[in-house]
Structures are given as C-alpha cells and as structure tokens.
Design a protein around this motif. Structure first.
Motif, PDB file in Angstrom:
ATOM      1  N   GLY A  26       0.718  -1.190  -0.167  1.00 41.00           N
ATOM      2  CA  GLY A  26       0.146   0.209  -0.093  1.00 41.00           C
ATOM      3  C   GLY A  26       0.796   1.254   0.014  1.00 41.00           C
ATOM      4  N   LEU A  27       1.991   1.160   0.801  1.00 38.73           N
ATOM      5  CA  LEU A  27       2.686   2.423   0.897  1.00 38.73           C
ATOM      6  C   LEU A  27       3.423   2.467  -0.381  1.00 38.73           C
ATOM      7  N   THR A  28       3.916   1.448  -1.315  1.00 33.17           N
ATOM      8  CA  THR A  28       4.485   1.709  -2.472  1.00 33.17           C
ATOM      9  C   THR A  28       3.702   2.197  -3.392  1.00 33.17           C
ATOM     10  N   LEU A  29       2.509   1.525  -3.570  1.00 36.26           N
ATOM     11  CA  LEU A  29       1.449   2.262  -4.590  1.00 36.26           C
ATOM     12  C   LEU A  29       1.094   3.403  -4.415  1.00 36.26           C
ATOM     13  N   SER A  30       0.615   3.739  -3.146  1.00 40.59           N
ATOM     14  CA  SER A  30       0.197   5.361  -2.937  1.00 40.59           C
ATOM     15  C   SER A  30       1.063   6.268  -2.697  1.00 40.59           C
ATOM     16  N   VAL A  70       4.831   5.979  -2.984  1.00 42.80           N
ATOM     17  CA  VAL A  70       6.163   5.905  -3.801  1.00 42.80           C
ATOM     18  C   VAL A  70       6.043   6.001  -5.212  1.00 42.80           C
ATOM     19  N   ILE A  71       5.324   5.038  -5.818  1.00 34.59           N
ATOM     20  CA  ILE A  71       5.157   4.896  -7.343  1.00 34.59           C
ATOM     21  C   ILE A  71       3.997   5.763  -7.522  1.00 34.59           C
ATOM     22  N   ARG A  72       2.883   6.071  -6.630  1.00 34.87           N
ATOM     23  CA  ARG A  72       1.980   6.946  -6.734  1.00 34.87           C
ATOM     24  C   ARG A  72       0.873   6.631  -7.819  1.00 34.87           C
ATOM     25  N   VAL A  73       0.421   5.392  -7.956  1.00 28.95           N
ATOM     26  CA  VAL A  73      -0.583   4.835  -8.646  1.00 28.95           C
ATOM     27  C   VAL A  73      -1.906   5.370  -8.720  1.00 28.95           C
ATOM     28  N   ARG A  74      -2.500   5.645  -9.536  1.00 27.45           N
ATOM     29  CA  ARG A  74      -3.963   6.181  -9.476  1.00 27.45           C
ATOM     30  C   ARG A  74      -4.654   5.448 -10.674  1.00 27.45           C
ATOM     31  N   PRO A  75      -5.731   4.946 -10.013  1.00 25.22           N
ATOM     32  CA  PRO A  75      -6.010   4.674  -8.569  1.00 25.22           C
ATOM     33  C   PRO A  75      -5.161   3.756  -7.887  1.00 25.22           C
ATOM     34  N   TRP A  76      -5.097   3.736  -6.664  1.00 26.67           N
ATOM     35  CA  TRP A  76      -4.181   2.707  -5.851  1.00 26.67           C
ATOM     36  C   TRP A  76      -4.373   1.289  -6.065  1.00 26.67           C
ATOM     37  N   PHE A  77      -5.526   0.968  -6.625  1.00 22.15           N
ATOM     38  CA  PHE A  77      -5.560  -0.741  -6.918  1.00 22.15           C
ATOM     39  C   PHE A  77      -5.607  -0.882  -8.231  1.00 22.15           C
ATOM     40  N   GLU A  78      -5.099  -0.306  -9.073  1.00 20.38           N
ATOM     41  CA  GLU A  78      -4.886  -0.331 -10.486  1.00 20.38           C
ATOM     42  C   GLU A  78      -4.075  -1.840 -10.655  1.00 20.38           C
ATOM     43  N   ALA A  79      -4.922  -2.947 -10.957  1.00 18.07           N
ATOM     44  CA  ALA A  79      -4.286  -4.288 -10.875  1.00 18.07           C
ATOM     45  C   ALA A  79      -3.193  -4.555 -11.790  1.00 18.07           C
ATOM     46  N   GLN A  80      -2.784  -3.881 -12.721  1.00 15.57           N
ATOM     47  CA  GLN A  80      -1.751  -4.071 -13.420  1.00 15.57           C
ATOM     48  C   GLN A  80      -0.399  -3.494 -12.477  1.00 15.57           C
ATOM     49  N   TYR A  81      -0.420  -3.066 -11.605  1.00 19.21           N
ATOM     50  CA  TYR A  81       0.588  -2.515 -10.545  1.00 19.21           C
ATOM     51  C   TYR A  81       0.261  -3.308  -9.199  1.00 19.21           C
TER      52      TYR A  81
END
Length: 265
Positions: free
Chosen positions: A108-112, A114-125
C-alpha cells in the motif's frame, strides 16, 4: 521489441527440464519425479494466473483485487507455516498475520506513496507488486520461524538456565530472536549485494524485454528491492515476536511442551 512467446516456444523451453532430470538419474538424486511434478505444476499455475489476471486487469474496482490479495496471502501463510520443523498451536495464524500486515502495509505504501499509482488499486501494478512482496515475505517468515523454534528446542537447557537465574523471558530469548531475524533477512540482503553485478533481477529484465527504457526499469527495480528488504525485516520480526509470545508465558517461563516436531504429530 520481441514478439510474443508462442505456446510451442514454451514447450521447447520446457524440454530444458530434461537436463535436470538427466542429472538426477545420472547422480541417483531421486529427484526426477519431483522435477517433473514441479515443472508441470508451475506451468499450470502460471497459465491459470495469466487467465485470471487477464480478467482482473479489465476491472475497475478494488473489491476483487483485495479478494485476490487475501487468497494469495493465505496461500503464502500456509506455505510459510509448513516449512518449520518445530511447530506450535497457532503457528498458521501467526504466519498469516505476519505475512498479511507486512505485505499489505508495504504494498500500500509503495502504490500510494512511492510509485503513486492512480487509482491505488490499479491491478496492473497492485497484483504483481503484492505477489513479489508476498513471495519475499514468505521466505523471511519461514526461515526466521524455523530458526527460532529450532534453536528454542536445541537450546532449551540454556534458555531455562537463564530463566532460573532470574533473567526475564526477553533476556533469555534475545540471542535466539536476534539469530532468527538475521536468518530471515539474509537472503534478501545477499541478493541486494550482488544485484547488477552478478545477477540481473527478473522484474528489470522483464521490463527491458518488454521494451521499457533500461534506466526506468532500473529505477523500478531499486524501489522494489527496498520494499522487499523492508518486507523481509518486518515479516521476520512480526512472526518471531508472535512465536515468542506463544512459547513464553507472562511468568517468564518457557512453554516447551507447546513445541512439536513434524514427526511428533
């Protein structure tokens, strides 16, 4: 950019397993059947995962992503809890809690953050990163738990002597806890020491083969390795402390009767 790998090419690569089988037969290792079963099982599992991920990647809701993550975590906890030679009541639950907390927290910390994926639950990441973190955490949890419970059985006399001389349970168990944590964290640290010189990690190699710029692939790999190191440390610490809590009581007594070897069951 390379072309997609066809099934016949996968079958051709599978033929390389015959080298391992041949070595097993030649040296009488007795691993021929295990090698074939592992190869078939791995292939079937990955092909199934590919079909599932193809469906998951089309979704735009966190519920199925979290559900898949929980199933992956449960399987990882089951695998981790099956490796220690010494067992105790609640070992599976302790493994699950350690794997779940460390993997979900750091993913969760990495997605939101560090990498800042939007949305955080993007399955590809989310799914690939969680899978890598789970695999690494599983190894740390299994190794540290096996070392702690094994040392506790082997050094029971030493621990009970310290307790009898007035040491607290923490003081008596601290050397064992320290050694267990070192054991759980060492594989990731060793991998980090030679990465880029001796070995090229799979994630970075996969991105480069897929056409990603090497510098960008390297940065992703660095981020992932720091996350894996943290997950290994947190998972190992969590499970050892939970095992410590289960095998020592509040009166500073070692509850060695709770330990059972796999052959004792």
């Amino acid at each position: 950019m390379s072309e997609p790998v066809a099934l016949w090419q996968v079958a051709l690569a599978a033929g390389l397993m015959l080298l391992s089988v041949g070595l097993s037969v030649w040296m009488k290792l007795g691993l021929g059947r295990d090698i074939l079963v592992a190869g078939v099982r791995m292939t079937a599992q990955l092909l199934l995962v590919g079909l599932i991920l193809d469906w998951v990647f089309r979704l735009n809701t966190p519920v199925p992503i979290l559900a898949i993550g929980l199933v992956m975590t449960l399987l990882a906890a089951q695998a981790a809890s099956s490796r220690p030679r010494q067992r105790y009541p609640g070992l599976l639950l302790d493994s699950f809690l350690s794997v779940f907390v460390s993997s979900f927290l750091l993913t969760g910390l990495t997605l939101s953050g560090v990498i800042r994926v939007r949305p955080w639950f993007e399955a590809q990441y989310a799914v690939p990163i969680l899978g890598m973190v789970l695999g690494n955490t599983l190894t740390g949890v299994a190794l540290s738990l096996d070392r702690f419970t094994g040392d506790l059985r082997a050094r029971r006399g030493e621990v009970e002597t310290l307790l009898g001389l007035g040491a607290t349970r923490w003081e008596a168990a601290h050397p064992l806890i320290r050694d267990a944590l070192r054991t759980g964290m060492m594989p990731t640290l060793n991998s980090m020491l030679v990465m880029g010189i001796v070995s090229l990690p799979g994630m970075m190699t996969g991105q480069i083969l897929a056409g990603e710029h090497p510098q960008n692939a390297v940065r992703y790999q660095i981020v992932i390795m720091f996350v894996l190191a943290a997950s290994s440390a947190l998972g190992s610490l969590s499970v050892v402390l939970l095992a410590f809590r289960a095998l020592f009581d509040g009166q500073d007594r070692l509850r060695s009767e709770r330990l059972r070897g796999q052959r004792d069951r």
